[in-house]
Motif scaffolding. Structure first.
Motif, mmCIF file in Angstrom:
data_model
loop_
_atom_site.group_PDB
_atom_site.id
_atom_site.type_symbol
_atom_site.label_atom_id
_atom_site.label_comp_id
_atom_site.label_asym_id
_atom_site.label_seq_id
_atom_site.Cartn_x
_atom_site.Cartn_y
_atom_site.Cartn_z
ATOM 1 N N CYS A 196 -3.724 2.297 12.206
ATOM 2 C CA CYS A 196 -3.184 2.969 11.016
ATOM 3 C C CYS A 196 -4.333 3.307 10.082
ATOM 4 C CB CYS A 196 -2.159 2.078 10.322
ATOM 5 S SG CYS A 196 -1.467 2.812 8.817
ATOM 6 N N PRO A 197 -4.543 4.564 9.775
ATOM 7 C CA PRO A 197 -5.728 4.948 8.991
ATOM 8 C C PRO A 197 -5.690 4.531 7.531
ATOM 9 C CG PRO A 197 -4.308 6.852 9.370
ATOM 10 C CD PRO A 197 -3.744 5.740 10.186
ATOM 11 N N TRP A 198 -4.530 4.204 6.996
ATOM 12 C CA TRP A 198 -4.445 3.915 5.561
ATOM 13 C C TRP A 198 -4.183 2.437 5.245
ATOM 14 C CZ3 TRP A 198 0.563 2.321 4.392
ATOM 15 C CH2 TRP A 198 1.572 2.713 5.277
ATOM 16 N N VAL A 199 -4.171 1.597 6.261
ATOM 17 C CA VAL A 199 -3.979 0.159 6.065
ATOM 18 C C VAL A 199 -5.164 -0.589 6.662
ATOM 19 C CG1 VAL A 199 -2.568 -1.837 6.676
ATOM 20 C CG2 VAL A 199 -1.465 0.291 6.024
ATOM 21 N N ILE A 210 0.833 -1.204 0.000
ATOM 22 C CA ILE A 210 0.000 0.000 0.000
ATOM 23 C C ILE A 210 0.869 1.255 0.000
ATOM 24 C CG2 ILE A 210 -1.701 1.324 1.307
ATOM 25 C CD1 ILE A 210 -2.823 -1.363 2.299
ATOM 26 N N GLU A 233 1.153 4.220 -2.894
ATOM 27 C CA GLU A 233 0.936 5.643 -2.644
ATOM 28 C C GLU A 233 2.120 6.478 -3.118
ATOM 29 O OE1 GLU A 233 -0.149 6.305 1.406
ATOM 30 O OE2 GLU A 233 -2.109 5.344 1.205
#
Length: 282
Positions: free
Chosen positions: A257-260, A75, A79
């Motif tokens: 973790c907000p993005w995983v 991820i 990004e």
């Protein structure tokens, strides 16, 4: 196990471990609820690596750190690519299959470095899917504890003036702290602002937990002892000049973790004290 492990070059046990992790990724890929997709890992799952993986798991090894760091790194790499970074350096690349399984842009240079012979062995096993590589992949055989790899990386086309993504997965447990500190220093010296570092390492609590004693003894006996555990991985990276975010597996499982996507509990057992981190050079 000690008698059955070859000692011909002093690195055999560590080199073999990279294909043990490929077996673990292949096992995960076959699950209907897989957290990480790696359809090419099965090609690296040889009879010997499967036997070694079975021994490691029987001794108390866990799969969570391997699988979670893989998804975390996928991820984060995606990004960084979306931001326009087109230069990747994968250190101790071993059984890493990202150049095959991820749709990396054609103008991406994907450098892989590992001990001599390791990447040739991987290339031979992945020959059936070599057409899946969409980027420009460059390989170097070198010992990351030495001093020649930075120069050789530059000679191979690495551009220090451009931001890069550095991937350091599964390496740090085997390093003495002095080698780890020197490696971090060299990565920073070779990075321009905006570069991203993706890394994982055991938490110091891994070594204190009695549940992990059999596995640590197993790794010691086969010549690939875990050496490095860190109390505060993110803080250490920050002190070395990076802006870091670091999470334990338990924190990720709790949605920290907000993005995983939060990994399932089966991949984050209480005894698997492990860090994953993303850091950016200001």
């Amino acid at each position: 196990m000690t008698d059955g492990t070859r000692r011909d070059d002093g690195h055999t046990a560590v080199k073999e471990t990279s294909f043990i992790t490929a077996v673990i990724r292949a096992m995960e890929n076959d699950r209907p609820d897989a957290y990480l997709a790696d359809p090419h890992a099965a090609l690296l799952s040889t009879p010997r690596s499967r036997a070694l993986a079975q021994e490691a798991l029987a001794a108390g090894g866990t799969v969570g750190s391997v699988i979670v760091r893989g998804r975390f790194g996928d991820i984060a790499l995606g990004e960084a690519m979306a931001e326009g970074i087109t230069q990747v350096v994968c250190l101790a690349a071993g059984g890493d299959t990202r150049a095959w399984r991820l749709p990396l842009p054609a103008d991406t240079r994907f450098f892989e470095i590992d001990l001599p012979g390791q990447l040739e062995a991987k290339d031979a096993l992945l020959a059936p899917v070599e057409d899946r590589i969409t980027c420009r992949r460059v390989t170097l055989g070198d010992d990351l504890r030495g001093s020649t790899w930075p120069r050789r990386l530059g000679d191979a086309g690495y551009d220090r003036a451009r931001p890069s993504v550095w991937i350091v997965e599964g390496l740090l447990p085997y390093l003495e702290f002095e080698h780890f500190a020197r490696l971090l220093m060299r990565i920073e010296e070779m990075s321009s602002p905006g570069s991203v570092l993706l890394a994982d390492a055991p938490h110091a609590a891994y070594f204190r937990d009695p549940a992990n004693a059999p596995f640590l003894a197993f790794m010691q006996a086969r010549g690939s002892a875990f050496r490095l555990g860190l109390e505060d991985f993110g803080g250490l990276l920050n002190r070395c000049g990076w802006q870091a975010e670091a999470y334990t597996l338990r924190q990720l499982a709790a949605g920290g973790c907000p993005w995983v996507p939060a990994p399932p509990e089966r991949l984050c057992p209480p005894r698997d004290h492990h860090w994953v981190a993303r850091a950016r050079l200001a």
